[in-house]
Structure formats: C-alpha cells, structure tokens
Design a protein around this motif. Structure first.
Motif, short mmCIF file in Angstrom:
data_model
loop_
_atom_site.label_atom_id
_atom_site.label_comp_id
_atom_site.label_asym_id
_atom_site.label_seq_id
_atom_site.Cartn_x
_atom_site.Cartn_y
_atom_site.Cartn_z
N TYR A 190 -9.96 -1.92 7.13
CA TYR A 190 -10.32 -1.28 8.38
C TYR A 190 -11.83 -1.27 8.60
N CYS A 238 0.83 -1.21 0.00
CA CYS A 238 0.00 0.00 0.00
C CYS A 238 0.86 1.26 0.00
N TYR A 278 -10.99 -2.83 -1.68
CA TYR A 278 -11.72 -2.91 -0.41
C TYR A 278 -10.83 -2.36 0.69
N SER A 279 -11.41 -2.16 1.87
CA SER A 279 -10.66 -1.64 3.02
C SER A 279 -10.52 -2.73 4.08
N TRP A 315 -13.38 5.55 3.01
CA TRP A 315 -13.17 4.36 3.86
C TRP A 315 -12.37 4.73 5.11
N LEU A 316 -11.35 5.58 4.95
CA LEU A 316 -10.56 6.00 6.11
C LEU A 316 -11.38 6.87 7.05
N LEU A 373 -4.04 3.53 3.15
CA LEU A 373 -4.92 2.83 2.21
C LEU A 373 -4.60 3.35 0.82
N GLU A 411 -6.94 0.27 -3.97
CA GLU A 411 -7.53 -0.86 -3.24
C GLU A 411 -9.00 -1.09 -3.62
N ALA A 427 -11.05 5.73 -1.22
CA ALA A 427 -10.14 5.41 -0.13
C ALA A 427 -10.29 6.43 1.01
#
Length: 168
Positions: A80, A12, A77-78, A112-113, A71, A75, A109
């Motif tokens: 987290y 990553c 998917y995540s 997601w974070l 991330l 990506e 991303a």
C-alpha cells in the motif's frame, strides 16, 4: 452489521479472518474468485498484487460499507502506498494479521497501515481469536446483537474504551 471487503496480498490471512469472523473452524482454502458472504467479501490476493486485476477491487468496494486493508505482521514490505485510502469513498480500516507469529513485527505493519491512511487499525490472530471481537464491534450497527451478548445488553448505552492503538 456493516459489510466489509477484505483486501491484501496472497496468504496475508483474508480467508482465515473471514472464517474467524463467521465463527467457522479455521482451515486452509485458496480463494480463487470473489466470495460474497453475509457481511464479508473475501478477495483473492492476486487482485491486490496485479494492476490489471486491481480494477475489480475498486468495483467491489461499491458493494461494501467498509474496506479492510490487511497486512500480515510477517510481511517484509507493504503493497500500500502512502495515503492510498484517500481515493476510496468508503471508510478504510487496517487489519494487522498473524500477530502471534514468532517472526512477525506487528508494530511495523501497524505503521505501514497508518501511513496508507487506515483508521482505525486492528491487530488480530484468527487462531487465538485475539482482536476478532473488536472488528465485529466496529462493524456492528444499532440493534445488532453479537453472539456473546444478550438482547438486553445490546440495547444498553456503550462506553467507548481504546487500547494503545486507538481501536476497540
């Protein structure tokens, strides 16, 4: 400077970001174990991908002032889960890497974070240098002089500006 631990999946961009933060020449290096540098702790991606090894990450957070969850914009998917940062007793920032990759989706991303609870979230490209100074500025402590400024500039009061993501 505050010490940061970088966590995330394999490939990553943790080691590449470490090299960029240190001002080193970017080259591929597979991280096989925890690497301690002056202000960065670089971790292997397998530690975040394997529940049995993830316990080591929890222990190493005690040696850092800030946790950085990485991330990649590429990506699908995540790793987290939502609100995962609530179980950490350190500030947790998000770092979207590989923002200049043609197949990347930095906004996804970033979201997601944010869902994981990271605040602030930085967008970086270790190859172009975009976003690197914002992370260094975040890690700065009073009296720190960064390489691009003189000591007189470091002692001046600062005006905080934000970009569209809320981070400097």
């Amino acid at each position: 400077m505050k010490k940061i631990i970088l966590m995330g999946r394999s490939e990553c961009g943790k080691t590449t970001l470490t090299q960029a933060l240190k001002g080193d020449v970017i080259h591929y290096h597979k991280t096989q174990y925890i690497n301690h540098y002056d202000v960065v702790i670089d971790t292997p991606g397998e530690y975040a991908e394997n529940a049995a090894l993830a316990k080591a990450l929890a222990l190493y957070t005690y040696e850092a002032d800030v946790v950085g969850l990485l991330l990649s914009a590429t990506e699908p998917y995540s790793l987290y889960p939502p609100c995962v940062t609530a179980c950490c007793n350190r500030p947790v920032i998000g770092i979207v890497t590989q923002i200049d990759h043609e197949g990347g989706n930095p906004e996804r991303a970033h979201n997601w974070l944010a869902l994981a609870g990271c605040n602030p979230i930085f967008h970086v490209s270790s190859y172009t240098g975009e976003g690197i100074w914002q992370i260094l500025n975040y890690l700065r402590e009073p009296g720190d002089v960064l390489s691009w400024e003189s000591e007189e500039e470091a002692e001046r009061p600062r005006t905080v500006l934000s970009d569209k993501y809320g981070a400097l």
